[in-house]
Design a protein around this motif. Structure first.
Motif, PDB file in Angstrom:
ATOM      1  N   ARG A 148       0.990  12.036  -0.029  1.00 18.65           N
ATOM      2  CA  ARG A 148      -0.417  12.107   0.363  1.00 18.65           C
ATOM      3  C   ARG A 148      -0.638  13.306   1.271  1.00 18.65           C
ATOM      4  NH1 ARG A 148      -1.792   6.246   2.545  1.00 18.65           N
ATOM      5  NH2 ARG A 148       0.431   6.152   2.848  1.00 18.65           N
ATOM      6  N   PRO A 149      -1.845  13.887   1.220  1.00 22.98           N
ATOM      7  CA  PRO A 149      -2.125  14.977   2.142  1.00 22.98           C
ATOM      8  C   PRO A 149      -2.075  14.460   3.574  1.00 22.98           C
ATOM      9  CG  PRO A 149      -4.113  14.286   0.998  1.00 22.98           C
ATOM     10  CD  PRO A 149      -2.981  13.555   0.372  1.00 22.98           C
ATOM     11  N   PRO A 150      -1.632  15.311   4.528  1.00 20.96           N
ATOM     12  CA  PRO A 150      -1.457  14.857   5.910  1.00 20.96           C
ATOM     13  C   PRO A 150      -2.689  14.167   6.473  1.00 20.96           C
ATOM     14  CG  PRO A 150      -0.740  17.131   5.655  1.00 20.96           C
ATOM     15  CD  PRO A 150      -1.306  16.711   4.341  1.00 20.96           C
ATOM     16  N   SER A 151      -3.906  14.597   6.056  1.00 23.22           N
ATOM     17  CA  SER A 151      -5.122  14.044   6.651  1.00 23.22           C
ATOM     18  C   SER A 151      -5.270  12.555   6.353  1.00 23.22           C
ATOM     19  CB  SER A 151      -6.324  14.789   6.116  1.00 23.22           C
ATOM     20  OG  SER A 151      -6.325  14.675   4.714  1.00 23.22           O
ATOM     21  N   SER A 152      -4.739  12.070   5.183  1.00 18.40           N
ATOM     22  CA  SER A 152      -4.941  10.657   4.841  1.00 18.40           C
ATOM     23  C   SER A 152      -3.781   9.778   5.328  1.00 18.40           C
ATOM     24  CB  SER A 152      -5.108  10.494   3.341  1.00 18.40           C
ATOM     25  OG  SER A 152      -3.867  10.634   2.714  1.00 18.40           O
ATOM     26  N   ARG A 153      -2.765  10.372   5.932  1.00 14.31           N
ATOM     27  CA  ARG A 153      -1.634   9.573   6.423  1.00 14.31           C
ATOM     28  C   ARG A 153      -2.057   8.750   7.624  1.00 14.31           C
ATOM     29  NH1 ARG A 153       2.689  13.799   6.690  1.00 14.31           N
ATOM     30  NH2 ARG A 153       3.168  14.001   4.486  1.00 14.31           N
ATOM     31  N   THR A 154      -1.614   7.505   7.652  1.00 11.48           N
ATOM     32  CA  THR A 154      -1.911   6.680   8.823  1.00 11.48           C
ATOM     33  C   THR A 154      -0.616   6.520   9.613  1.00 11.48           C
ATOM     34  OG1 THR A 154      -1.394   4.734   7.579  1.00 11.48           O
ATOM     35  CG2 THR A 154      -3.718   5.378   7.646  1.00 11.48           C
ATOM     36  N   ASN A 155      -0.724   6.005  10.827  1.00  6.77           N
ATOM     37  CA  ASN A 155       0.513   5.760  11.558  1.00  6.77           C
ATOM     38  C   ASN A 155       1.009   4.344  11.241  1.00  6.77           C
ATOM     39  OD1 ASN A 155      -0.966   3.991  13.104  1.00  6.77           O
ATOM     40  ND2 ASN A 155      -1.499   5.561  14.593  1.00  6.77           N
ATOM     41  N   PRO A 156       2.278   4.033  11.569  1.00  9.99           N
ATOM     42  CA  PRO A 156       2.816   2.707  11.229  1.00  9.99           C
ATOM     43  C   PRO A 156       1.982   1.572  11.825  1.00  9.99           C
ATOM     44  CG  PRO A 156       4.579   4.145  11.996  1.00  9.99           C
ATOM     45  CD  PRO A 156       3.289   4.890  12.178  1.00  9.99           C
ATOM     46  N   GLU A 157       1.483   1.765  13.035  1.00  9.12           N
ATOM     47  CA  GLU A 157       0.750   0.671  13.694  1.00  9.12           C
ATOM     48  C   GLU A 157      -0.471   0.252  12.875  1.00  9.12           C
ATOM     49  OE1 GLU A 157       1.737   3.494  15.218  1.00  9.12           O
ATOM     50  OE2 GLU A 157       3.432   2.599  16.260  1.00  9.12           O
ATOM     51  N   THR A 158      -1.265   1.234  12.420  1.00  9.97           N
ATOM     52  CA  THR A 158      -2.491   0.859  11.695  1.00  9.97           C
ATOM     53  C   THR A 158      -2.162   0.282  10.318  1.00  9.97           C
ATOM     54  OG1 THR A 158      -2.708   3.170  11.131  1.00  9.97           O
ATOM     55  CG2 THR A 158      -4.187   2.346  12.829  1.00  9.97           C
ATOM     56  N   GLU A 159      -1.044   0.686   9.727  1.00  7.54           N
ATOM     57  CA  GLU A 159      -0.678   0.107   8.420  1.00  7.54           C
ATOM     58  C   GLU A 159      -0.074  -1.287   8.564  1.00  7.54           C
ATOM     59  OE1 GLU A 159       0.797   1.986   5.209  1.00  7.54           O
ATOM     60  OE2 GLU A 159      -0.541   3.717   5.439  1.00  7.54           O
ATOM     61  N   LEU A 160       0.653  -1.499   9.654  1.00  5.48           N
ATOM     62  CA  LEU A 160       1.389  -2.766   9.780  1.00  5.48           C
ATOM     63  C   LEU A 160       0.545  -3.890  10.366  1.00  5.48           C
ATOM     64  CD1 LEU A 160       4.866  -1.448  10.989  1.00  5.48           C
ATOM     65  CD2 LEU A 160       4.135  -2.010   8.673  1.00  5.48           C
ATOM     66  N   ARG A 161      -0.459  -3.541  11.205  1.00  3.09           N
ATOM     67  CA  ARG A 161      -1.263  -4.571  11.864  1.00  3.09           C
ATOM     68  C   ARG A 161      -1.911  -5.541  10.863  1.00  3.09           C
ATOM     69  NH1 ARG A 161      -0.686  -7.636  15.484  1.00  3.09           N
ATOM     70  NH2 ARG A 161       0.212  -5.905  16.642  1.00  3.09           N
ATOM     71  N   PRO A 162      -2.538  -5.053   9.783  1.00  6.71           N
ATOM     72  CA  PRO A 162      -3.157  -6.006   8.847  1.00  6.71           C
ATOM     73  C   PRO A 162      -2.141  -6.960   8.206  1.00  6.71           C
ATOM     74  CG  PRO A 162      -3.883  -3.756   8.410  1.00  6.71           C
ATOM     75  CD  PRO A 162      -2.811  -3.654   9.430  1.00  6.71           C
ATOM     76  N   ARG A 163      -0.909  -6.466   7.962  1.00  3.05           N
ATOM     77  CA  ARG A 163       0.135  -7.340   7.412  1.00  3.05           C
ATOM     78  C   ARG A 163       0.438  -8.488   8.363  1.00  3.05           C
ATOM     79  NH1 ARG A 163       5.748  -4.698   5.701  1.00  3.05           N
ATOM     80  NH2 ARG A 163       4.942  -2.680   5.116  1.00  3.05           N
ATOM     81  N   LEU A 164       0.548  -8.129   9.654  1.00  2.07           N
ATOM     82  CA  LEU A 164       0.853  -9.169  10.650  1.00  2.07           C
ATOM     83  C   LEU A 164      -0.314 -10.151  10.765  1.00  2.07           C
ATOM     84  CD1 LEU A 164       2.493  -6.891  13.374  1.00  2.07           C
ATOM     85  CD2 LEU A 164       3.649  -8.476  11.822  1.00  2.07           C
ATOM     86  N   ASP A 165      -1.536  -9.595  10.734  1.00  2.00           N
ATOM     87  CA  ASP A 165      -2.712 -10.466  10.838  1.00  2.00           C
ATOM     88  C   ASP A 165      -2.788 -11.428   9.654  1.00  2.00           C
ATOM     89  OD1 ASP A 165      -3.321  -9.267  13.190  1.00  2.00           O
ATOM     90  OD2 ASP A 165      -4.830  -7.895  12.353  1.00  2.00           O
ATOM     91  N   ALA A 166      -2.403 -10.913   8.466  1.00  2.00           N
ATOM     92  CA  ALA A 166      -2.442 -11.778   7.268  1.00  2.00           C
ATOM     93  C   ALA A 166      -1.445 -12.924   7.418  1.00  2.00           C
ATOM     94  CB  ALA A 166      -2.129 -10.956   6.015  1.00  2.00           C
TER      95      ALA A 166
END
Ligand SMILES: Cc1ncc(COP(=O)(O)O)c(C=O)c1O
Length: 392
Positions: free
Chosen positions: A3-21
Motif C-alpha cells: 500500500r502507498p505510505p499515506s494509507s498505512r495505519t499504525n498497529p494500534e489503530t488496526e488492532l483496537r477494533p479486533r480487541l473491541d470485537a
C-alpha cells in the motif's frame, strides 16, 4: 500488493477494533494476578480465593520436598542451563530425569522438552511430512493440531472419541500418525485407546498419545491412561507427557524406542533450537516423580473428591459431562453464560475459569472445574453450595 505510505495505519489503530470485537462477543481474555503459590487457598487479584482451576492434581506444585530439591539443585547446578541440549546444556540431572521417566513409562528411552506445546510441535513435525496424512481427534489439544499444521502433512480430524468414524476415514486414506489426547483437557473424558490401538495396528499407522492429564492421576503409581487400559509400547509407540500438571513442576517429555528418541534428537526442531530447561528443575521433577509413584493416597483422595463432587452436582441438577477424572466441566453453552457463572462464583470467593471458544467449540462454553488432592472435603462442599446458587 504494497500500500502507498499515506494509507498505512499504525498497529494500534488496526488492532483496537479486533480487541473491541472480542470484548463485544464475551471472548476477551484477561490474566488474574496471583500472590500465592499454586494451591487451593490462593490470593488472586488481592483477594483470598478458593481455587478450582489449576492442573496441580496431586498437590505437588508447592510440596516442601519438591521445593527443597529445586533449591538444592540451584546450589549444585546454578540457575540457567546456558545452552541447548545438543550444545552443552544437557546435564547429568536432565539425563537422570530422562532415565527415571523411561523406567516410569516402561520404555527404553525418554527425551525432555521445554514445554508440552513444544514437544507436540517437535514430534509431529519430525515424524510426518508433506506426503503423509495425520489423523487427530477433533477435540485434541491445540498444540497437537498445530504440530500437524507445522508438519505440512494432510490433517484430518475425526469426530470426538469416535473410533468407528476414524476407521472409516482411514480405510480410504492410509495414515502415518493417529494422534489423540489420553484425557481430554477441556472435557475430562478418556480417549478410546484400545480401539485406537487396534485401528493403528491394522492400518499400519503409529499411535501417539498426549497424556498430559492422565499421567500421575490414572493407573498404577500414576502411570497414566495407557496403564489404565492395560496398553503398552507395542500399542502406543509414542507417548508424550507434561510435567507442569500432576507432577507439579514444568516441562514435558516424549517416551519411546531408541529409534524414536534418536530421530527426535536429530530432527525435532523445537528440541534442537532451544535452551535446555534449568537442571535444578530436573532435580525438582525427580523429587515429584518419586512422590507421585509412592504416595497412592493422593490418587485415592482425588477419586474420593471426584465422587463427592459428582454425587453432589447430580443432586443439585447440574449438567455434568461424562468425566471420570479431576477435570469436571459444567456446560454453560454461551460464552456470556459461562462468564456470568464464573463471575458469580468469584463474588462468592471461588475461582473457576470460564472456558470459551476457540479453546472449546462454539456453543460449548463451560466452567472447567479441576479437583486436587490438596482440596479438602469442606472445599468440595463449599463449591457445591456455591454452584447450587448459580443464576440460570
Ligand atoms: C493435552 C495437553 N497437551 C499439551 C499441553 C501443553 O503443555 P505445556 O503447558 O507444558 O506447554 C497441555 C496444556 O498445557 C495440554 O492440556
Amino acid at each position: 500488493m504494497e500500500r502507498p505510505p499515506s494509507s498505512r495505519t499504525n498497529p494500534e489503530t488496526e488492532l483496537r477494533p479486533r480487541l473491541d470485537a472480542l470484548k463485544a462477543q464475551s471472548l476477551y481474555r484477561r490474566r488474574r494476578l496471583q500472590d500465592s503459590p499454586q494451591q487451593p487457598q490462593a490470593r488472586v487479584d488481592g483477594r483470598p480465593m478458593l481455587s478450582f482451576c489449576g492442573n496441580d492434581y496431586l498437590g505437588l506444585a508447592n510440596h516442601p520436598e519438591v521445593i527443597a530439591a529445586l533449591r538444592d539443585g540451584a546450589e549444585r547446578w546454578g540457575v540457567g542451563s546456558g545452552a541447548a541440549h545438543l550444545v552443552n546444556g544437557h546435564s547429568r540431572a536432565h539425563q537422570a530425569l530422562e532415565e527415571a521417566l523411561a523406567a516410569f513409562t516402561g520404555r527404553p528411552r525418554a527425551l525432555l522438552f521445554s514445554t508440552g506445546y513444544m514437544a507436540n510441535l517437535g514430534v509431529i513435525s519430525a515424524l510426518a511430512g508433506r506426503t503423509d496424512t495425520v489423523f487427530e481427534d477433533r477435540l485434541n489439544h491445540a498444540s497437537l493440531l498445530d504440530g500437524a499444521l507445522l508438519s505440512r502433512a494432510r490433517l484430518r480430524r475425526y469426530p470426538h472419541a469416535d473410533a468407528q468414524a476414524l476407521k472409516r476415514l482411514i480405510d480410504s486414506d492410509p495414515a502415518r500418525l493417529i494422534v489423540t489426547d489420553g484425557v481430554f483437557s477441556m472435557d475430562g473424558d478418556l480417549a478410546p485407546l484400545p480401539e485406537l490401538a487396534t485401528i493403528a495396528r491394522d492400518s499400519g499407522a503409529w499411535l501417539m498419545v498426549d497424556d498430559a492429564h492422565g499421567l500421575g492421576v490414572l493407573g498404577h503409581e500414576g502411570r497414566g491412561s495407557l496403564d489404565h487400559f492395560g496398553l503398552g509400547p507395542e500399542d502406543v509407540p509414542i507417548l508424550m507427557g507434561t510435567l507442569g500438571k500432576a507432577f507439579g513442576t514444568f516441562g514435558a517429555f516424549v517416551a519411546g524406542s531408541e529409534e524414536l528418541i534418536e530421530t527426535l534428537i536429530q530432527s525435532a526442531r523445537s528440541y534442537i533450537y532451544t535452551t535446555a530447561t534449568p537442571p535444578a528443575l530436573a532435580e525438582a521433577t525427580l523429587a515429584s516423580l518419586a512422590i507421585t509413584r509412592r504416595e497412592h493416597w493422593r490418587r485415592e483422595r482425588l477419586t474420593e473428591w471426584i465422587e463427592r463432587f459428582r454425587t453432589g452436582a447430580t443432586r443439585i441438577g447440574l449438567n455434568l459431562m461424562d468425566s471420570p477424572t479431576p477435570i469436571q466441566p459444567i456446560l454453560a453453552g454461551s460464552a456470556e453464560q459461562a462468564l456470568a457463572w464464573s463471575a458469580a462464583l468469584e463474588a462468592a470467593g471461588l475461582l473457576v475459569t470460564a472456558i470459551r471458544p476457540p479453546t472449546v467449540p462454539e456453543g460449548t462454553a463451560r466452567l472447567r472445574i479441576t479437583l486436587s488432592a490438596a482440596h479438602t472435603a469442606d472445599d468440595i462442599d463449599r463449591l457445591l453450595a456455591a454452584l447450587a446458587r448459580l443464576p440460570t
